[in-house]
Design an enzyme around this catalytic site. Structure first.
Site, PDB file in Angstrom:
ATOM      1  N   PRO A 140      -6.381 -13.084   3.885  1.00 34.56           N
ATOM      2  CA  PRO A 140      -5.089 -13.637   4.309  1.00 34.56           C
ATOM      3  C   PRO A 140      -4.229 -14.089   3.126  1.00 34.56           C
ATOM      4  CG  PRO A 140      -6.847 -14.477   5.720  1.00 34.56           C
ATOM      5  CD  PRO A 140      -7.504 -13.676   4.635  1.00 34.56           C
ATOM      6  N   ILE A 169      -8.029  -4.999   8.129  1.00 38.39           N
ATOM      7  CA  ILE A 169      -9.137  -4.092   7.844  1.00 38.39           C
ATOM      8  C   ILE A 169      -9.162  -2.942   8.859  1.00 38.39           C
ATOM      9  CG2 ILE A 169     -11.630  -3.920   7.455  1.00 38.39           C
ATOM     10  CD1 ILE A 169     -10.059  -5.881   5.552  1.00 38.39           C
ATOM     11  N   GLU A 370      -2.649   0.097   0.667  1.00 39.80           N
ATOM     12  CA  GLU A 370      -3.214   0.793  -0.509  1.00 39.80           C
ATOM     13  C   GLU A 370      -2.355   0.544  -1.746  1.00 39.80           C
ATOM     14  OE1 GLU A 370      -6.000   1.762   0.073  1.00 39.80           O
ATOM     15  OE2 GLU A 370      -6.152   2.727   2.034  1.00 39.80           O
ATOM     16  N   HIS A 373       4.497  -0.586  -2.502  1.00 38.84           N
ATOM     17  CA  HIS A 373       5.441   0.194  -3.305  1.00 38.84           C
ATOM     18  C   HIS A 373       5.791  -0.585  -4.577  1.00 38.84           C
ATOM     19  CE1 HIS A 373       8.597   3.265  -3.702  1.00 38.84           C
ATOM     20  NE2 HIS A 373       9.393   2.297  -4.121  1.00 38.84           N
TER      21      HIS A 373
END
Lengths: 391, 259
Positions: A140, A169, A370, A373
Site C-alpha cells: 500500500p 496483486i 510494471e 510511465h
C-alpha cells in the site's frame, strides 16, 4: 518466405521473423479469435477472470513457454514469446497479464533463484496451468519505491515468519502460491514461496476496478505466516532479484500492448469504412485518415522497437533501460491509439459491443503497472545523464 | 496404423475475391491462404486415430511454393512427416491428373488409411478422393462423420442427404473423405511448433515420381469464372384478396419452391 503475419503488418515486419515465430503468431491469433474474444466481454462486464481458459493456455504451452522443456516450457525465443503476448493482449490485457505474471513473475524467480527441488515441484505445474501463481512486491505504501517495503521476514529456528501486506496483486485470490518479497532481520530483501493454506495467509479480491476487469487483483495479507526454509528462494538476495523479474514482465508488456493497439486500429478502420455520414464513409474524411495513419505509424514503430528488443534479449544483450524505454513508448502508443479509435467510433466507441473502450480502460492500468510511465522516464533519464532524479 | 492425409491450401474463407481480368482465376496477390477446412478435420481425425492406436501420420499436399505452409502447420500439430508435391507441370492439373499424381506417391507408401477432406473450399469438386481410391484400387467412403477402428477394418458413419446417416464397414486399406465437424481440430502447441523444423518434409517433382506429362494432360479445362448476374424483379399481385393469396401460394410453391 511466403509466410506472413496475420493482420496488420504495414512495415512488413514478417520479413524480420522466422517461420516458427510467424507460426506462433498464427496459432495464438486463431486461439484468441476462437476462444477468447467470444467470452471476454462478458467476463469484463462481470469482473471475472476466464479461469476456464487456464488449462487451454497450459495445453498450448503458453505458460512459461520460454523455459526449457524439462520444466514444461517450449524453449521459445524472445521474439516468439513477444508475439504470443501481442496476440493475447489483442484479446484482452487481462489474459496477457495472467500469462506475464505466471511466466515472468512466478516461474522466472523460481527458475532463476529457486532450488532444484523448487523448480521440479513448481515449474511443470505452473507450465500446465495446474498451479497458478502471483507475485507480491507492491505494498500500500511502496509502489514505485519498492525499497520502502514494510513486509518483514523474521528468522525462526526452523524457518521464517512473514508479516505484512501486499497490494495490487494480479491472480492473488486464485493463486496456489505467491512469490512474496520481504526484508529479513538484517534488512536484506528475500523471496519466499508462500503457499495457499499457510496459516495466517489470505488473499482477498479487490473489487470496483474500472480497468482490467477480466483480471483478478488482490491484496495479500500476511499475519505472522510461518514459511519453511525450503520455501525461501536461495538465489535471491536484495532488491535486484524482484527488479530482474519486473524487467522480464516489462518486456512482455512492451509487446503485449501492440496487440491492444492493433485491436483498436482494426476496429476503427472497419468502422470508418462502414459508417456513412454526409453521404460517404467517414474514412474518406481527412481528419479520420489522419487518426488512422497516426495509429499505423506508431504501431509500426512499436513493432520495430519490440523486435529489436527481442533480438537483443535473445543475444543476452538487452539492457533494462531499453526495456523501460520500450515499455514507456509502447504503452503510451497503445493508450493513444485506443483514444483515437474511441473518437473515430463516436458514441459507438463507448459501448462494449466494440472492444475499444475495454482496451482503453485496460491500458490505463498498463500505463501505470510494471513501472509507471513516469518511473520509466526517470530510469531512461538517469541512464542518459548519469543523474538519478529519484534516488 | 499408417495414415496419409491430403491437405489443400485454399484462400481463407474471409478473403475478398477479385476475378482476374482474363477471367481465368481469382487474383491471388492479396489473398490469405489457409488449409482447406474439411482437410483440417481429416488431419485431426488422423491424429486422434494415431493417438488411440499408434502409428504414423503423413501430411501430403500438391501446389505452388506457398502451399508448403499447410504441411508445416500439419507437422506443428503432430503429423510425423510431410510430402510436398511441387512441379511446374502440376500447375494446371484437373481432378484426374491430381488423383494420378497422388496415386504415384501413395502406391509406394502402403498406407492403411488415406484421409481427404470432403471437398476443396475453392473448386468444390469433391472428386479427387474417390478418383484416387479408384487409381489405387481401394474401397472408399465419402462424407464420413465418425470413425471406429475394428479388428482389421473400419466402421464409419456416413452422412447422406436430408439428415440421414448410414453405418458402413470397410476393409483396410481404405480411403475416406471427411466431413467438417467430425471433431475439433487442435491448435499447434508451442512445443509442436518448435519441433516442426526437425521433422521430415520431402519435396517431390514430376521427375522424382516418374509421372509422364502425357498422363497428366487435363481432360477438363476451366473456361471462365465469373460472378453470377443478380436479377431483381418486383411483381405486383393484383385482384381480390382470395385471388392474390392463390397467386402467392402458387408462386411460393412452384417458383420459389419454398412450400
Amino acid at each position: 518466405m511466403d509466410t506472413i503475419l496475420r493482420g496488420l503488418d504495414y512495415g512488413m515486419i514478417s520479413s524480420l521473423l522466422s517461420e516458427e515465430e510467424i507460426l506462433v503468431q498464427h496459432t495464438a491469433r486463431d486461439f484468441v479469435e476462437a476462444e477468447v474474444l467470444p467470452v471476454i466481454t462478458q467476463h469484463h462486464r462481470d469482473e471475472t477472470f476466464p479461469e476456464e481458459l487456464v488449462p487451454r493456455l497450459g495445453e498450448l504451452g503458453y505458460l512459461g513457454s520460454v523455459y526449457p522443456e524439462e520444466y514444461g516450457g517450449a524453449g521459445l525465443g524472445a521474439v516468439a514469446y513477444g508475439l504470443l503476448n501481442q496476440e493475447l493482449e489483442r484479446g484482452d490485457s487481462a489474459l496477457r497479464s495472467f500469462v506475464s505474471v505466471q511466466t515472468s513473475l512466478v516461474m522466472y524467480p523460481i527458475w532463476a533463484f529457486g532450488s532444484d527441488e523448487q523448480k521440479r515441484r513448481w515449474l511443470p505445474a505452473l507450465a500446465s496451468g495446474k498451479a497458478i501463481g502471483c507475485f507480491g512486491l507492491t505494498e500500500p505504501d511502496a509502489g514505485s519505491d519498492p525499497g520502502a517495503m514494510r513486509t518483514r521476514a523474521s528468522r525462526t529456528t526452523d524457518g521464517w515468519v512473514l508479516s505484512g501486506a501486499k497490494m495490487w496483486i494480479t491472480n492473488g485470490t486464485i493463486a496456489h502460491l505467491a512469490i512474496v518479497w520481504a526484508r529479513d532481520d538484517q534488512g536484506e530483501v528475500q523471496g519466499f514461496i508462500v503457499e495457499r493454506g499457510f496459516n495466517g495467509f489470505s488473499a482477498p479480491k479487490m473489487v470496483g476496478k474500472l480497468s482490467l476487469r477480466a483480471s483478478i487483483t488482490s491484496e495479500l495479507l500476511l499475519d505472522e505466516v510461518p514459511v519453511p526454509e525450503a520455501n525461501r528462494l536461495p538465489g535471491a538476495h536484495g532488491l535486484a532479484a524482484p527488479l530482474k523479474c519486473l524487467t522480464q514482465a516489462r518486456y512482455s508488456v512492451a509487446w503485449g500492448v501492440i496487440g491492444a493497439a492493433m485491436a483498436c486500429y482494426e476496429t476503427a478502420l472497419r468502422y470508418a469504412g462502414e459508417r456513412i455520414q454526409f453521404g460517404k464513409p467517414i474514412a474518406a474524411f481527412q481528419l479520420s485518415q489522419r487518426k488512422l495513419v497516426w495509429m499505423v505509424t506508431e504501431i509500426t514503430k512499436a513493432q520495430l522497437l519490440a523486435v529489436q528488443l527481442g533480438r537483443l534479449k535473445e543475444q543476452n544483450r538487452l539492457r533494462y533501460q531499453l526495456v523501460a524505454l520500450a515499455k514507456r513508448n509502447n504503452v503510451w502508443m497503445a493508450r493513444e491509439c485506443a483514444r483515437l479509435a474511441r473518437e473515430l467510433l463516436g458514441a459507438n466507441g463507448i459501448i462494449d459491443e466494440y472492444p475499444v473502450m475495454r482496451h482503453l480502460m485496460n491500458l490505463e492500468s498498463v500505463y501505470t503497472y510494471e513501472g509507471t510511465h513516469e518511473m520509466h522516464t526517470l530510469i531512461v533519464g538517469e541512464d542518459l545523464t548519469g543523474l538519478s532524479a529519484f534516488n | 496404423m499408417k495414415i496419409c492425409v491430403l491437405i489443400k491450401q485454399v484462400p481463407d474463407a474471409g478473403s475478398v475475391l477479385r476475378i482476374r481480368d482474363d477471367e481465368s482465376w481469382v487474383e491471388e496477390d492479396k489473398l490469405v491462404f489457409t488449409a482447406n477446412e474439411s482437410d483440417s478435420y481429416a488431419l485431426e481425425e488422423a491424429l486422434l486415430l494415431k493417438e488411440a492406436h499408434g502409428g504414423e501420420v503423413i501430411a501430403c499436399t500438391l501446389g505452388p511454393e506457398r502451399s508448403r505452409q499447410v504441411l508445416k502447420d500439419a507437422l506443428s500439430k503432430g503429423a510425423d512427416r510431410a510430402i510436398f508435391l511441387h512441379d511446374e507441370s502440376f500447375n494446371n492439373l484437373d481432378c484426374n491428373g491430381l488423383a494420378k499424381v497422388f496415386a504415384k506417391v501413395l502406391e509406394k507408401e502402403h498406407c492403411d488409411l488415406i484421409l481427404c477432406g470432403l471437398q476443396a473450399d475453392d473448386t468444390g469438386e469433391a472428386a479427387v478422393g474417390p478418383m484416387l481410391a479408384q487409381e489405387l484400387h481401394l474401397p472408399h467412403v465419402t462424407m464420413v462423420v465418425q470413425t471406429e477402428l475394428l479388428d482389421g477394418g473400419l466402421k464409419v458413419k456416413q452422412e447422406l442427404e436430408g439428415g440421414w446417416f448410414r453405418q458402413v464397414e470397410t476393409s483396410l486399406p481404405a480411403l475416406l473423405t471427411i466431413q467438417s465437424g467430425i471433431n475439433k481440430p487442435r491448435y499447434a502447441s508451442l512445443r509442436g511448433i518448435m519441433a516442426m523444423k526437425k521433422k521430415e518434409l520431402r519435396e517431390l517433382s514430376a521427375t522424382d515420381l516418374g509421372v509422364p506429362a502425357t498422363e497428366l494432360a487435363p481432360m477438363q479445362t476451366l473456361q471462365r469464372i465469373y460472378v453470377p448476374v443478380k436479377t431483381k424483379e418486383t411483381v405486383y399481385l393484383e385482384g381480390a384478396p382470395e385471388e392474390v393469396v392463390a397467386q402467392l401460394v402458387d408462386k411460393l410453391a412452384n417458383e420459389a419452391k419454398v412450400l
